[in-house]
Design a protein around this motif. Structure first.
Motif, PDB file in Angstrom:
ATOM      1  N   ARG A   1      89.548  -9.486 -46.255  1.00  0.00           N
ATOM      2  CA  ARG A   1      90.623  -8.921 -45.452  1.00  0.00           C
ATOM      3  C   ARG A   1      90.500  -7.407 -45.480  1.00  0.00           C
ATOM      4  NH1 ARG A   1      93.648 -12.579 -48.927  1.00  0.00           N
ATOM      5  NH2 ARG A   1      93.593 -14.595 -47.914  1.00  0.00           N
ATOM      6  N   PRO A   2      89.766  -6.820 -44.539  1.00  0.00           N
ATOM      7  CA  PRO A   2      89.518  -5.371 -44.582  1.00  0.00           C
ATOM      8  C   PRO A   2      90.798  -4.549 -44.448  1.00  0.00           C
ATOM      9  CG  PRO A   2      88.548  -6.344 -42.607  1.00  0.00           C
ATOM     10  CD  PRO A   2      89.071  -7.457 -43.441  1.00  0.00           C
ATOM     11  N   GLU A   3      91.786  -5.034 -43.682  1.00  0.00           N
ATOM     12  CA  GLU A   3      93.028  -4.269 -43.548  1.00  0.00           C
ATOM     13  C   GLU A   3      93.736  -4.137 -44.891  1.00  0.00           C
ATOM     14  OE1 GLU A   3      92.643  -7.104 -41.666  1.00  0.00           O
ATOM     15  OE2 GLU A   3      92.252  -6.337 -39.666  1.00  0.00           O
TER      16      GLU A   3
ATOM     17  N   ALA B   1      93.463   0.883 -50.826  1.00  0.00           N
ATOM     18  CA  ALA B   1      92.709   2.110 -51.090  1.00  0.00           C
ATOM     19  C   ALA B   1      93.517   3.339 -50.663  1.00  0.00           C
ATOM     20  CB  ALA B   1      91.370   2.073 -50.357  1.00  0.00           C
ATOM     21  N   ALA B   2      94.177   3.276 -49.495  1.00  0.00           N
ATOM     22  CA  ALA B   2      94.989   4.400 -49.033  1.00  0.00           C
ATOM     23  C   ALA B   2      96.186   4.620 -49.956  1.00  0.00           C
ATOM     24  CB  ALA B   2      95.463   4.159 -47.599  1.00  0.00           C
ATOM     25  N   LEU B   3      96.820   3.534 -50.399  1.00  0.00           N
ATOM     26  CA  LEU B   3      97.945   3.668 -51.325  1.00  0.00           C
ATOM     27  C   LEU B   3      97.508   4.305 -52.642  1.00  0.00           C
ATOM     28  CD1 LEU B   3      99.799   0.288 -50.711  1.00  0.00           C
ATOM     29  CD2 LEU B   3     100.683   2.563 -50.233  1.00  0.00           C
TER      30      LEU B   3
ATOM     31  N   LEU C   1      99.179  -2.220 -44.812  1.00  0.00           N
ATOM     32  CA  LEU C   1      99.543  -3.400 -45.589  1.00  0.00           C
ATOM     33  C   LEU C   1     100.437  -4.326 -44.770  1.00  0.00           C
ATOM     34  CD1 LEU C   1      99.250  -4.690 -48.389  1.00  0.00           C
ATOM     35  CD2 LEU C   1     101.327  -3.499 -49.063  1.00  0.00           C
ATOM     36  N   ALA C   2     101.413  -3.763 -44.090  1.00  0.00           N
ATOM     37  CA  ALA C   2     102.290  -4.575 -43.238  1.00  0.00           C
ATOM     38  C   ALA C   2     101.495  -5.213 -42.098  1.00  0.00           C
ATOM     39  CB  ALA C   2     103.431  -3.724 -42.692  1.00  0.00           C
ATOM     40  N   HIS C   3     100.603  -4.438 -41.482  1.00  0.00           N
ATOM     41  CA  HIS C   3      99.786  -4.969 -40.387  1.00  0.00           C
ATOM     42  C   HIS C   3      98.829  -6.050 -40.894  1.00  0.00           C
ATOM     43  CE1 HIS C   3      97.421  -5.235 -36.767  1.00  0.00           C
ATOM     44  NE2 HIS C   3      96.327  -4.972 -37.457  1.00  0.00           N
ATOM     45  N   GLY C   4      98.224  -5.829 -42.047  1.00  0.00           N
ATOM     46  CA  GLY C   4      97.293  -6.813 -42.600  1.00  0.00           C
ATOM     47  C   GLY C   4      97.971  -8.131 -42.931  1.00  0.00           C
ATOM     48  N   ARG C   5      99.169  -8.043 -43.460  1.00  0.00           N
ATOM     49  CA  ARG C   5      99.894  -9.277 -43.787  1.00  0.00           C
ATOM     50  C   ARG C   5     100.338  -9.996 -42.531  1.00  0.00           C
ATOM     51  NH1 ARG C   5     103.099  -8.725 -49.432  1.00  0.00           N
ATOM     52  NH2 ARG C   5     101.304  -8.039 -50.613  1.00  0.00           N
ATOM     53  N   SER C   6     100.763  -9.270 -41.508  1.00  0.00           N
ATOM     54  CA  SER C   6     101.157  -9.941 -40.268  1.00  0.00           C
ATOM     55  C   SER C   6      99.934 -10.532 -39.575  1.00  0.00           C
ATOM     56  CB  SER C   6     101.890  -8.971 -39.334  1.00  0.00           C
ATOM     57  OG  SER C   6     101.023  -7.952 -38.885  1.00  0.00           O
ATOM     58  N   THR C   7      98.783  -9.859 -39.666  1.00  0.00           N
ATOM     59  CA  THR C   7      97.553 -10.404 -39.100  1.00  0.00           C
ATOM     60  C   THR C   7      97.154 -11.672 -39.837  1.00  0.00           C
ATOM     61  OG1 THR C   7      96.830  -8.180 -38.510  1.00  0.00           O
ATOM     62  CG2 THR C   7      95.143  -9.887 -38.566  1.00  0.00           C
TER      63      THR C   7
END
Length: 171
Positions: free
Chosen positions: A22-24, A30-32, A77-83
């Motif tokens: 899951r790259p997102e 990493a950004a956090l 993180l929000a986008h990755g979880r929704s994806t």
């Protein structure tokens, strides 16, 4: 000399491995982490300076970019979880459609789950079923329905297999 191992699933699609990547989410974490490190460095630099004009470079070079990375990581993180959730819904929908497509349906009539005229009940249960009802199929504790129990009205008809109405107890 090494012997090449054959993978029994070599021809099968590797959904399990792709599902784990899951790259997102990795980018979000990493950004956090980078944002938290920059904020700590900025705080440490600001705390070591007495005058505001000497604190501004630490704010501009560490704290503000760190806060921006934390916000970006939260959005990712929000986008990755929704994806991920959307992908799971798509997979479930595909499985549902594949199951429905394999079931033979005649146009205009509902599909019958069970067709047997033999009635079964499970001791201690609250319903009577057809013998080929999926709720009692392959259950060793299922016994033939007792006419006296059916006549007393202690059992109701199964909503899945819909046993015949003439077997229903008179009320």
């Amino acid at each position: 000399m090494r012997v090449a191992r054959t993978d029994p699933t070599a021809g099968a699609p590797r959904q399990g491995r792709l599902r784990g990547v899951r790259p997102e989410l990795w980018a979000a974490f990493a950004a956090l982490a980078a944002g938290a490190v920059l904020c700590v460095i900025g705080w440490y630099g600001v705390s070591g300076e007495r005058f505001a004009e000497r604190q501004l470079p630490y704010l501009a070079s560490c704290t503000v970019p760190g806060a921006a990375l934390i916000i970006a990581g939260t959005v990712l993180l929000a986008h990755g979880r929704s994806t991920l959730a959307a992908a799971r819904v798509e997979e479930l929908y595909g499985l549902l459609v594949a199951t429905e497509a394999t079931a033979p349906l005649s146009p205009g009539s509902p599909q019958t789950v069970a067709t047997s005229d033999d009635l079964l009940m499970v001791p201690g249960g609250t319903l009577w079923h057809r013998a080929d009802c999926p709720l009692v199929a392959d259950k060793p504790e299922a016994v033939p329905a007792d006419a006296t129990i059916l006549a007393r009205g202690d059992l109701g008809p199964c909503p899945i297999c819909e046993p015949p109405a003439d077997a229903a107890p008179e009320r």
